[in-house]
Scaffold this active site. Structure first.
Site, PDB file in Angstrom:
ATOM      1  N   ARG A  65       0.817  -1.217   0.000  1.00 55.11           N
ATOM      2  CA  ARG A  65       0.000   0.000   0.000  1.00 55.11           C
ATOM      3  C   ARG A  65       0.850   1.266   0.000  1.00 55.11           C
ATOM      4  O   ARG A  65       0.321   2.381  -0.060  1.00 55.11           O
ATOM      5  CB  ARG A  65      -0.914   0.025   1.219  1.00 55.11           C
ATOM      6  CG  ARG A  65      -1.889  -1.130   1.281  1.00 55.11           C
ATOM      7  CD  ARG A  65      -2.749  -1.036   2.521  1.00 55.11           C
ATOM      8  NE  ARG A  65      -3.566   0.148   2.518  1.00 55.11           N
ATOM      9  CZ  ARG A  65      -4.750   0.254   1.925  1.00 55.11           C
ATOM     10  NH1 ARG A  65      -5.250  -0.783   1.311  1.00 55.11           N
ATOM     11  NH2 ARG A  65      -5.431   1.371   1.959  1.00 55.11           N
ATOM     12  N   ASN A  97      -4.264   7.101   6.873  1.00 60.02           N
ATOM     13  CA  ASN A  97      -4.330   6.802   5.438  1.00 60.02           C
ATOM     14  C   ASN A  97      -5.485   7.618   4.883  1.00 60.02           C
ATOM     15  O   ASN A  97      -6.594   7.528   5.393  1.00 60.02           O
ATOM     16  CB  ASN A  97      -4.586   5.301   5.235  1.00 60.02           C
ATOM     17  CG  ASN A  97      -5.061   4.966   3.829  1.00 60.02           C
ATOM     18  OD1 ASN A  97      -5.890   4.100   3.639  1.00 60.02           O
ATOM     19  ND2 ASN A  97      -4.550   5.663   2.846  1.00 60.02           N
ATOM     20  N   HIS A 121     -11.142   4.884 -44.866  1.00 62.74           N
ATOM     21  CA  HIS A 121      -9.855   5.272 -45.476  1.00 62.74           C
ATOM     22  C   HIS A 121      -8.843   4.139 -45.401  1.00 62.74           C
ATOM     23  O   HIS A 121      -7.647   4.380 -45.509  1.00 62.74           O
ATOM     24  CB  HIS A 121      -9.337   6.533 -44.797  1.00 62.74           C
ATOM     25  CG  HIS A 121     -10.286   7.685 -44.940  1.00 62.74           C
ATOM     26  ND1 HIS A 121     -10.462   8.356 -46.127  1.00 62.74           N
ATOM     27  CD2 HIS A 121     -11.167   8.232 -44.066  1.00 62.74           C
ATOM     28  CE1 HIS A 121     -11.387   9.289 -45.972  1.00 62.74           C
ATOM     29  NE2 HIS A 121     -11.838   9.234 -44.730  1.00 62.74           N
TER      30      HIS A 121
END
Ligand code: G6P
Length: 613
Positions: A28, A101, A509
């Protein structure tokens, strides 16, 4: 994204348990590490930049002793990854230590406010401010739980917190809002952590906390409260007990969050990553600063490689549509062919997840030498791009381990959309209230991504099982074109299936010459280009197996038929369509790889970060 853990035990030393948890949380984040123990009413903190193994040795973390401790492994979002910015952070006199966090959005105003009241702020982090907010409550004589409730009610953004308070040696306080946090209950030992793998060596009895919940654990007790409009209330013991579940995961499975591979885990992490990205960027002054540089620049270049180039294309699109600013998107390795046009005051927006891609850095150096101003957009604080740039916008997606970029793409797109919106505001193309409204729309991106993943999963699985494709087209117009390019790249790099993306209007194209009975063609319909219906029909008329991916609220003059299949994804308008239409291709590539027996995390011949020319 960071990893947090806290363990409190009736007796014995919990530091080895915290360190083992940190080893499992390192995925993490891994730019700094720290541990705090409450040793009989005194808090000791050891922390430094570097990876866990290195910091563990240098700071002798194993020699710390205590029966209550918290730990952190960091992925920098505010402030460089140095020793001072490493967690845990403390209040003025070191009687509160906490790990965090998440991203606090009102960071700048809180910082100013706390500094003006005389707090001694040591780091550049948003986290430290929370310790000082709690300190104010405690010093005003409130019980810690009230001080914590008061502090978190001042926070705007995301947080998972674990907190030690010197005077309460056996307790760990915690709180959660939009960042993952779980509790684990063992015999005489209780714990809190970002995810299950971090606690499997302690217990399998786990409870997932919800947003707005906070409280404390001791070795044998838990109290949980819920923040509401008019204050907070305590959860009944019976409710808490009912939410405790026993998990059966193996450790290997758990380190990938229960998923078999990092790639799929990271695909599923997109809503959370987007939430963190949004919180970090929606009001960030550096985004407005970068926008002003862009509108004042004679020329704007956008450089990136691989997926980051595709995010750059999306940026050019929005910059043109919203702000009326022209820009030149370039694949990094092509920079030198356009170098002679770069001059003083031009802006180069360099997009790189790692911030270390050789070609992108070379482009930045060369353009800078000619007087260009560099705006870096990266996931890695302290990376070479971060250091080279005049200004950095962080995407805050958390570490990405799978080689193919997934969550970092959508997070890059979000930061770049906000940059385009701010540029439109700076240029007067949007007035401030229109800009606020547009930025506000992006708040729904996590929800849109989450619904898109849910809707895409069964379709992607089903289509991946059609094993007879040799080559496919992925076509789009307008916004749909870069999304198609990113989709085709995923399919090539992970599923080893040839996939070509081009603007749908180009079919006649040349490319349509390849189309014959059963040729698979995906069309990415975005609400700016209803004329893509015609491209679906012209392909179907030549026998192609056409799959149209479209937002549910987009009117398309097309019906499902034997040759045309419409895959409906969440709507919400042009700003949300990258989050609605991207996950399908990530999942298709993933399932195709897995069904073919390939390792999606480590595709052959590829590396996560390309540091050579
Ligand atoms: C490699 C990775 C890609 C990534 C590209 C650019 O090719 O495999 O996933 O998009 O590098 O990386 P950057 O770190 O600059 O975004």
């Amino acid at each position: 994204m960071c990893g947090i853990i806290g363990v409190t035990a009736r007796d014995g030393n919990v530091v080895p348990l915290v360190l083992e948890g940190l080893e499992r949380l390192e995925y993490r984040g891994y730019d700094s590490v720290g541990v705090a123990v409450n040793a009989g009413g005194r808090i000791l903190v050891r922390k430094a930049s570097g990876k866990l193994a290195d910091v563990r040795r240098r700071l002798a973390l194993d020699s710390l002793v205590g029966s209550t401790a918290i730990g952190h492994t960091r992925w920098a979002t505010h402030g460089a990854p140095n020793d001072v910015n490493a967690h845990p952070h403390e209040d003025c006199d070191g009687s509160i230590a906490l790990v965090h966090n998440g991203v606090i959005r009102n960071y700048a105003s809180l910082r100013e406010e706390l500094a003006s009241r005389g707090h001694r702020l040591r780091s550049e982090t948003d986290t430290e401010l929370i310790a000082h907010l709690i300190e104010e409550g405690v010093k005003a004589g409130l019980p810690v739980i009230e001080a914590l409730a008061g502090a978190i009610s001042r926070l705007d953004g995301s947080y998972a917190l674990a907190i030690l308070v010197a005077g309460e040696p056996g307790r760990i306080y915690f709180a959660r809002m939009r960042s993952p946090l779980i509790l684990g209950f063992g015999e005489g030992v209780n714990a809190v952590a970002s995810d299950i793998p971090a606690l499997l060596h302690l217990t399998r009895r786990i409870m997932t906390l919800e947003d707005g919940e906070f409280g404390w654990i001791s070795p044998d007790r838990v109290e949980i409260y819920r923040l509401g409009a008019g204050g907070y209330e305590r959860l009944k013991a019976i409710e808490v007990q009912a939410r405790v579940k026993t998990v059966e995961w193996t450790l290997e499975k758990a380190s990938k969050g229960g998923y078999p591979h990092f790639m799929i885990k990271e695909i599923y992490e997109q809503p959370q990553a987007l939430q963190d990205t949004y919180n970090g960027a929606v009001e960030a002054p550096e985004v407005s600063r970068a926008a002003r540089l862009i509108v004042e620049a004679p020329r704007v270049y956008v450089v990136g490689a691989g997926t980051s180039y595709h995010a750059g294309l999306v940026f050019s699109y929005y910059l043109s549509r919203l702000a009326g600013v022209a820009s030149i998107p370039l694949i990094s390795s092509e920079f030198k062919f356009y170098e002679s046009t770069v001059g003083e005051g031009d802006v180069v927006v360099a997009v790189s997840q790692s911030g270390e891609t050789y070609d992108t850095l070379e482009a930045v150096r060369a353009y800078k030498a000619r007087g260009a101003v560099v705006i870096g957009v990266t996931n890695v604080v302290g990376s070479a791009l971060d250091r080279l740039g005049d200004l950095t916008l962080y995407i805050r997606a958390g570490p990405e381990i799978g080689v193919a970029a997934t969550k970092t793409f959508t997070s890059q797109v979000m930061v770049l959309q906000l940059l385009a919106i701010r540029a439109a505001e700076a240029r007067g193309a949007l007035d401030p209230s229109e800009a606020r409204e547009k930025a506000g729309i992006l708040a729904a991106a996590p929800q849109v991504a989450s619904e898109a993943i849910r809707s895409s999963e069964p379709l992607a699985k089903l289509l991946a099982s059609r094993g007879n494709w040799r080559s496919i087209y992925v076509l789009g117009r307008g916004l749909g074109y870069p999304i198609a390019k990113e989709g085709a790249l995923k399919i090539k790099e992970i599923a080893y299936l040839h996939a070509e993306a081009y603007p749908a209007g180009e079919s006649k194209h040349g490319p349509i010459a390849l189309v014959e009975d059963g040729f698979p063609v995906f069309l990415v319909a975005t609400s700016d280009s209803p004329e893509i219906a015609g491209n679906a029909l012209e392909m179907a008329a030549r026998g192609a197996d056409v799959m149209v991916l479209k937002p549910s609220d987009m009117e398309l003059d097309l019906k499902s038929s034997e040759r045309i299949r419409i895959l409906s994804m969440p709507g919400g308008g042009l700003l949300l369509e990258p989050y609605s239409l991207t996950p399908f291709f990530q999942l298709l590539a993933y399932y195709k790889a897995v069904q073919s027996g390939y390792d999606p995390d480590k595709p052959r011949n590829l590396a996560k970060t390309v540091t050579v020319e």
